[in-house]
Design a protein around this motif. Structure first.
Motif, PDB file in Angstrom:
ATOM      1  N   GLY A  88       1.964   6.041  -2.250  1.00 36.14           N
ATOM      2  CA  GLY A  88       0.744   5.382  -1.791  1.00 36.14           C
ATOM      3  C   GLY A  88      -0.054   5.685  -0.566  1.00 36.14           C
ATOM      4  O   GLY A  88       0.097   6.845  -0.300  1.00 36.14           O
ATOM      5  N   ILE A  89      -0.484   4.831   0.306  1.00 35.23           N
ATOM      6  CA  ILE A  89      -1.308   4.965   1.571  1.00 35.23           C
ATOM      7  C   ILE A  89      -0.905   4.506   2.593  1.00 35.23           C
ATOM      8  O   ILE A  89      -0.227   3.396   2.650  1.00 35.23           O
ATOM      9  CB  ILE A  89      -2.892   4.916   1.136  1.00 35.23           C
ATOM     10  CG1 ILE A  89      -2.887   3.405   0.984  1.00 35.23           C
ATOM     11  CG2 ILE A  89      -3.444   5.854   0.368  1.00 35.23           C
ATOM     12  CD1 ILE A  89      -4.334   2.847   0.886  1.00 35.23           C
ATOM     13  N   ALA A  90      -1.005   5.139   3.798  1.00 29.49           N
ATOM     14  CA  ALA A  90      -0.587   4.565   4.961  1.00 29.49           C
ATOM     15  C   ALA A  90      -1.466   3.472   5.799  1.00 29.49           C
ATOM     16  O   ALA A  90      -1.022   2.714   6.552  1.00 29.49           O
ATOM     17  CB  ALA A  90      -0.215   5.730   6.083  1.00 29.49           C
ATOM     18  N   ASP A  91      -2.732   3.496   5.558  1.00 31.12           N
ATOM     19  CA  ASP A  91      -3.803   2.680   6.080  1.00 31.12           C
ATOM     20  C   ASP A  91      -4.849   2.504   5.148  1.00 31.12           C
ATOM     21  O   ASP A  91      -5.424   3.390   4.734  1.00 31.12           O
ATOM     22  CB  ASP A  91      -4.277   3.441   7.350  1.00 31.12           C
ATOM     23  CG  ASP A  91      -5.052   2.351   8.050  1.00 31.12           C
ATOM     24  OD1 ASP A  91      -5.800   1.576   7.694  1.00 31.12           O
ATOM     25  OD2 ASP A  91      -5.152   2.657   9.529  1.00 31.12           O
ATOM     26  N   VAL A  92      -4.969   1.063   4.797  1.00 27.86           N
ATOM     27  CA  VAL A  92      -6.074   0.873   3.686  1.00 27.86           C
ATOM     28  C   VAL A  92      -7.572   1.201   4.376  1.00 27.86           C
ATOM     29  O   VAL A  92      -8.425   1.378   3.569  1.00 27.86           O
ATOM     30  CB  VAL A  92      -6.086  -0.523   2.986  1.00 27.86           C
ATOM     31  CG1 VAL A  92      -4.658  -0.673   2.548  1.00 27.86           C
ATOM     32  CG2 VAL A  92      -6.167  -1.496   4.377  1.00 27.86           C
TER      33      VAL A  92
ATOM     34  N   PRO B  58       0.825  -1.127   0.039  1.00 26.37           N
ATOM     35  CA  PRO B  58       0.004   0.106   0.119  1.00 26.37           C
ATOM     36  C   PRO B  58       0.900   1.466  -0.290  1.00 26.37           C
ATOM     37  O   PRO B  58       0.602   2.281  -0.713  1.00 26.37           O
ATOM     38  CB  PRO B  58      -0.771  -0.117   1.328  1.00 26.37           C
ATOM     39  CG  PRO B  58      -0.947  -1.776   1.481  1.00 26.37           C
ATOM     40  CD  PRO B  58       0.204  -2.088   1.233  1.00 26.37           C
ATOM     41  N   GLY B  59       1.967   1.516   0.979  1.00 26.15           N
ATOM     42  CA  GLY B  59       2.572   2.479   0.735  1.00 26.15           C
ATOM     43  C   GLY B  59       4.243   2.361   1.149  1.00 26.15           C
ATOM     44  O   GLY B  59       4.506   1.278   1.690  1.00 26.15           O
TER      45      GLY B  59
ATOM     46  N   THR C 100       0.188   2.012   9.159  1.00 21.70           N
ATOM     47  CA  THR C 100      -0.377   0.610   9.598  1.00 21.70           C
ATOM     48  C   THR C 100       0.467  -0.696   8.939  1.00 21.70           C
ATOM     49  O   THR C 100       0.569  -0.384   7.741  1.00 21.70           O
ATOM     50  CB  THR C 100      -1.808   0.476   9.459  1.00 21.70           C
ATOM     51  OG1 THR C 100      -2.408   1.382  10.347  1.00 21.70           O
ATOM     52  CG2 THR C 100      -2.472  -0.937  10.009  1.00 21.70           C
ATOM     53  N   GLY C 101       0.673  -1.688   9.575  1.00 21.49           N
ATOM     54  CA  GLY C 101       1.262  -2.628   8.893  1.00 21.49           C
ATOM     55  C   GLY C 101       0.080  -3.448   7.883  1.00 21.49           C
ATOM     56  O   GLY C 101      -1.126  -3.384   8.540  1.00 21.49           O
TER      57      GLY C 101
END
Length: 450
Positions: free
Chosen positions: A54-58, A36-37, A211-212
């Motif tokens: 990308g993004i840090a948290d889907v 995602p990121g 977030t992982g």
């Protein structure tokens, strides 16, 4: 000789053009590996290039920015080691004195030195899983794990990656400074580097965090992964940081920042002769993994939290530092591909990891069959359906092993059939019998009867 941007046509690239090319490759590889990121920061010694995607948290869709802090996992360990090294430089402790001189809970292993804790050469087990560790205190944890009965080898004679060793290193920091590890990490290391501290378990970290994520192999759906690190394990894996933060730390490790005196940085990079980490790296020092490429020795570390993959490499000779963070398990493969792209675009050949060696034809090694233990973790090697050995850890699905005449071994990836570097066996010097196995840097001692 320092690295330079290659001759034409690459030499015609301006830093802004090079940044765009690296950005394009990061964007494409993140899509390929379903990450995602991610962030990459590169200091060539003359220019700094930082990109993110990308993004840090889907779940929330929050963007991945240059400042987003990512759970570093074991990349926390070099930071804890740096704290200990600074205390040693101040004369508050001696790297070669027994750790038990400061920590009574290590009284059962009185020969293990502080240097051996930092270089994973003390013979200590890895330690129990995080769920188990969450139910006890650090002194009780160490007293239970660090026993003569569970010692994997005599201190200072071999290598076994140990979270317990870094729980002990964190306790040393607390004992000597009178601060909690979190306070010491912030005040003595992160803030002097210009890094805003953030830790796993912090309800209000004071900065944007990632977030992982895990990918469901059946559905392809990406889901957030919860961090389950026990509080007492913080010195081994609780830090969050961005690639730019890691770049600052990497510069300190090679003497390009005021945080670490040159002698301390050099000592942190000095290889320990007993440290043979196998598949993790080419060598180890007090707190750092060492990687060889093109007759250079880079220092750094890798880190994996739940659903993250982070990497740091620094070359003291050229001054090149590279840092990467990604918020999914697939980011490890992304990192490997990205280092190859960096080599093509910049001429900087970064060692992503330790490559598999050509060890010749496989051999039968029936004598490796048996049970091995690292603390409470059981490694069981038994014949598979075709008679070849297979490894099961704590009852997990067995993975086929391919063995070689030099006692090294590879693991067979069940999904792809590819060989992945596994580790090595050790013979007892007196009996000649296989007595230990090292898998992914962790050593286990044979426990089944003769």
């Amino acid at each position: 000789m320092p690295y330079t941007i290659p001759t034409a046509p690459a030499a015609s690239r301006t830093p802004s053009l090079l940044r765009r090319e690296i950005q394009d490759r990061l964007d494409a590889l993140a899509r390929t590996h379903r990450v995602p990121g991610a962030q990459l920061a590169l200091d060539t010694g003359t220019d700094v290039i930082a990109v993110h995607t990308g993004i840090a948290d889907v779940t929330t869709g929050s963007p991945f920015t240059e400042d987003t802090a990512v759970p570093l996992g074991s990349l926390t360990k070099p930071c804890t080691a740096a704290l200990v090294m600074l205390l040693a430089d101040d004369g508050d402790l001696d790297l070669d004195e027994p750790a038990a001189a400061h920590l009574p809970e290590l009284g059962a292993v009185p020969e293990v030195t502080i240097r051996q804790l930092l270089s994973h050469t003390g013979g200590l087990p890895t330690g129990p899983d995080s769920d188990t560790a969450a139910t006890t205190t650090a002194p009780r944890y160490l007293a239970a794990v660090c026993t003569a009965r569970d010692a994997l080898f005599p201190p200072g004679t071999d290598f076994s990656y140990s979270n317990a060793g870094y729980v002990a290193a964190g306790r040393l920091v607390e004992t000597v400074t009178g601060m909690s590890w979190h306070e010491a990490a912030g005040a003595l290391l992160l803030e002097p580097l210009g890094v805003t501290p953030a830790f796993i378990g912090d309800a209000a970290p004071g900065r944007h965090t990632a977030t992982g994520h895990a990918v469901n192999s059946a559905t392809g759906r990406i889901r957030p992964a919860l961090q389950n690190l026990a509080p007492l394990e913080a010195p081994a894996g609780a830090l969050l940081a961005s690639a730019r933060d890691l770049l600052a730390f990497g510069n300190a490790l090679i003497g390009r920042a005021d945080l670490l005196p040159p002698a301390v940085a050099k000592e942190m990079r000095r290889p320990e002769t007993a440290a043979r980490p196998g598949t993790l790296a080419d060598g180890w020092s007090p707190g750092l993994a060492l990687y060889e490429r093109d007759e250079r020795v880079w220092c750094g570390h890798d880190g994996n939290a739940q659903g993250t993959s982070c990497h740091l490499r620094a070359d003291p000779e050229s001054g090149v530092v590279v840092a990467f963070t990604g918020n999914a398990g697939g980011a490890t493969a992304l990192w490997r591909d990205l280092t190859e792209e960096l080599g093509r675009l910049t001429g900087v050949r970064v060692p992503a990891g330790t490559p598999a060696a050509d060890r010749g034809r496989p051999v039968a090694l029936p004598e490796c069959v048996g049970t091995y233990r690292n603390g409470t973790t059981a490694y069981r090697i038994a014949p598979g359906p075709d008679g070849s050995p297979a490894l099961s850890v704590d009852g997990d699905l067995p993975l086929p092993l391919v063995c070689y005449a030099d006692l090294s071994c590879d693991l067979v990836d069940p999904a792809t059939g590819r060989l992945e570097p596994g580790g090595r066996f050790h013979r007892d010097p007196v009996t000649g019998r296989i007595a230990r196995v090292q898998i992914s840097g962790r050593t286990a001692r044979r426990t089944d009867p003769d």
